[in-house]
Design a protein around this motif. Sequence first.
Motif, PDB file in Angstrom:
ATOM      1  N   LEU A 198       0.829  -1.205   0.000  1.00  0.00           N
ATOM      2  CA  LEU A 198       0.000   0.000   0.000  1.00  0.00           C
ATOM      3  C   LEU A 198       0.862   1.254   0.000  1.00  0.00           C
ATOM      4  O   LEU A 198       0.572   2.224  -0.706  1.00  0.00           O
ATOM      5  N   ALA A 199       1.929   1.243   0.809  1.00  0.00           N
ATOM      6  CA  ALA A 199       2.790   2.423   0.894  1.00  0.00           C
ATOM      7  C   ALA A 199       3.429   2.725  -0.448  1.00  0.00           C
ATOM      8  O   ALA A 199       3.514   3.892  -0.871  1.00  0.00           O
ATOM      9  N   GLU A 200       3.899   1.694  -1.150  1.00  0.00           N
ATOM     10  CA  GLU A 200       4.515   1.913  -2.461  1.00  0.00           C
ATOM     11  C   GLU A 200       3.484   2.391  -3.469  1.00  0.00           C
ATOM     12  O   GLU A 200       3.773   3.243  -4.321  1.00  0.00           O
ATOM     13  N   MET A 201       2.280   1.846  -3.390  1.00  0.00           N
ATOM     14  CA  MET A 201       1.207   2.284  -4.282  1.00  0.00           C
ATOM     15  C   MET A 201       0.901   3.763  -4.073  1.00  0.00           C
ATOM     16  O   MET A 201       0.798   4.538  -5.030  1.00  0.00           O
ATOM     17  N   PHE A 202       0.780   4.174  -2.810  1.00  0.00           N
ATOM     18  CA  PHE A 202       0.488   5.579  -2.534  1.00  0.00           C
ATOM     19  C   PHE A 202       1.677   6.478  -2.855  1.00  0.00           C
ATOM     20  O   PHE A 202       1.521   7.577  -3.404  1.00  0.00           O
ATOM     21  N   LYS A 203       2.865   6.021  -2.525  1.00  0.00           N
ATOM     22  CA  LYS A 203       4.053   6.842  -2.763  1.00  0.00           C
ATOM     23  C   LYS A 203       4.237   7.136  -4.240  1.00  0.00           C
ATOM     24  O   LYS A 203       4.581   8.264  -4.625  1.00  0.00           O
ATOM     25  N   GLN A 204       4.000   6.140  -5.081  1.00  0.00           N
ATOM     26  CA  GLN A 204       4.137   6.342  -6.517  1.00  0.00           C
ATOM     27  C   GLN A 204       3.034   7.232  -7.078  1.00  0.00           C
ATOM     28  O   GLN A 204       3.110   7.671  -8.225  1.00  0.00           O
ATOM     29  N   ASN A 205       2.025   7.508  -6.256  1.00  0.00           N
ATOM     30  CA  ASN A 205       0.966   8.430  -6.647  1.00  0.00           C
ATOM     31  C   ASN A 205       1.092   9.777  -5.938  1.00  0.00           C
ATOM     32  O   ASN A 205       0.133  10.547  -5.862  1.00  0.00           O
ATOM     33  N   GLY A 206       2.290  10.063  -5.415  1.00  0.00           N
ATOM     34  CA  GLY A 206       2.558  11.376  -4.863  1.00  0.00           C
ATOM     35  C   GLY A 206       2.203  11.570  -3.403  1.00  0.00           C
ATOM     36  O   GLY A 206       2.235  12.701  -2.902  1.00  0.00           O
ATOM     37  N   TYR A 207       1.883  10.505  -2.679  1.00  0.00           N
ATOM     38  CA  TYR A 207       1.526  10.601  -1.275  1.00  0.00           C
ATOM     39  C   TYR A 207       2.769  10.611  -0.387  1.00  0.00           C
ATOM     40  O   TYR A 207       3.771   9.948  -0.681  1.00  0.00           O
ATOM     41  N   ALA A 208       2.682  11.341   0.737  1.00  0.00           N
ATOM     42  CA  ALA A 208       3.625  11.147   1.834  1.00  0.00           C
ATOM     43  C   ALA A 208       3.180   9.906   2.597  1.00  0.00           C
ATOM     44  O   ALA A 208       1.987   9.683   2.798  1.00  0.00           O
ATOM     45  N   THR A 209       4.145   9.086   3.027  1.00  0.00           N
ATOM     46  CA  THR A 209       3.801   7.809   3.656  1.00  0.00           C
ATOM     47  C   THR A 209       4.515   7.666   4.997  1.00  0.00           C
ATOM     48  O   THR A 209       5.710   7.895   5.102  1.00  0.00           O
TER      49      THR A 209
END
Length: 592
Positions: A115-126
């Motif tokens: 999930l973290a990698e999915m969000f990070k690659q979409n510009g999220y801070a994790t």
Amino acid sequence: MLRFKCLAVISLFFAFACDTLPEEEEYPVVNHPNVVLILTDDQGYGDLGIHGNDTIETPVLDNFAKEGVRLDRFFVSPVCAPTRASLLTGRYHLRTGTSWVTGGMEDMQSEEVTLAEMFKQNGYATGCFGKWHNGAHYPRDPLGQGFDEFIGFKAGHWYNYFDTQLEHNQDSIQTKGFITDVLTDYAINFIEENQSQPFFCYIPYNAPHGPFQVPDKYFDKYKAKGLDDKLAAIYGMCENIDDNVGRILQRLDELDINENTIVLFITDNGPNTWRYNGGMRGRKAHVHEGGVRVPSFIQWDSHLPKGRVIDQITAHIDILPTLYELCQLEPIKTQPLDGISLLPLLIGEKDYLDKDRTIFTHQVNGEIKTYPGAVRMPQYRLVMQSENDISLFDMRNDPGETKDLATERKDIVRSLHKDYLRWFSKATSKGVEAPPIPVGYDQAPVVTLPAHEATLSEGLSYKFGPHGWANDWVDQWTDRQDSMYWKLDVVEAGQYKAMLKYTASTEQTGAEMQLTTPNDKVSRKINQPFTPKIISGYDRADRGQESYEQSWGSLVVGSIQLEKGEQRISLKALNIPQQNVGEIKAVVLEKL
């Protein structure tokens, strides 16, 4: 590749959300909303007031469930690390490499997309704040699996909940206060710092897992209700969690980002003791209903319906694809998913899930075997303790699993058993075993080889029990024929400083310890006694086989050459004084 649902489904979702608002308000379409995912440890279905427990007090979570969507038949794995791997990847844990809770068998393959990698690659801070338990070594740790910031611990449990040391990325930090309060403080700080951009905040609390420690005001409250010490501590920890969830929700509201933030509350397995569990059979580590059916609530103010209860069977593997669609993320390449998006269920498509959907459960007790296992369908549950101990239950008419239907419904037994064997074979087709410890990454120049991840010779044992739970160590080393070894995967050859973590009385000094690799060896005597400082006094009840916290001496053994590739590094005693070697906690390697 993550599956796209058609745009019509997305449109239907936003149309539904808009209809739930007062007519005079306009619904703001939210792209890339924030996500706060809260996971608790060993909190069962019955450890909440909303599920019929009239002793525990959890008003925040009870209201959270009522104001959000309840996945009332939500299933996880029987123990914690497998659940976490499935939750983070959308895949059954055996496929991720995670099978058990210690000895490296809790490690998730670094190739898994989280999930973290999915969000990070979409510009999220994790950020991750709490218990990781899917790999202690980079790149299988939080920093290697997509998190920008990590504060907590990586092992299966922690040994002290008050004023304890935690990890902050690659460093150790001293904290003050009760651990659940501390983790919440750090999570709220992360939310505040990233409120102006999309963020994914993962809060895997370690309570109410043992040791059974909790502040006085919570413990005293439940003791006054007549509970024994252990249950009073557990319920006190659950109420403390409730208070901290309230703090998070309040801060989201104060920052005016609650309508832009999806909040999920889930627990990782059934209760860790025999206690109220909603009338279900089983507890933690059991494949029966009570070991794997847990609370699961989702709330998104002004976007998801309030008070919806979903009775279809859902699972941890569904969270990743569901959040992917809820947050309208760009697709990224993942391993093949086992879960499905629950978005249609969330927006009211009651007939969305196929009536024949099956959810598989597997439990390991230190060794990978076909059983115990279970197959869950909307109506039936097949429970397999062994090849010759198979039961079938009608969960609609017998939710407590009291009447075994295996004899009268042999057709269903045969069909589900066949499905399970096919699933297990496929899930383990690439092998499931403890991976070697990675050494030599620039991102992790210091690697600790803990005793509980070693393979011990027959004469050695762990201090607190045969399992070698997290943080345990080796004692009573009396024979020079004994040894312990770790499997390594060295990514960069070179010289590494080797240090031993130990204790030894004056009588135990003089033992010469040798480290050996296929191409080198180094040894040194333990000449300096070290008496540990034992940190105790916080426990409310017996912690069983879980270790307590103590200090350790450090001995530089020397420099040893490690070649690139997989190999073993062994520790043995060349000579032993009159008593024994002492206690051995770990070997620490530092790239020179």
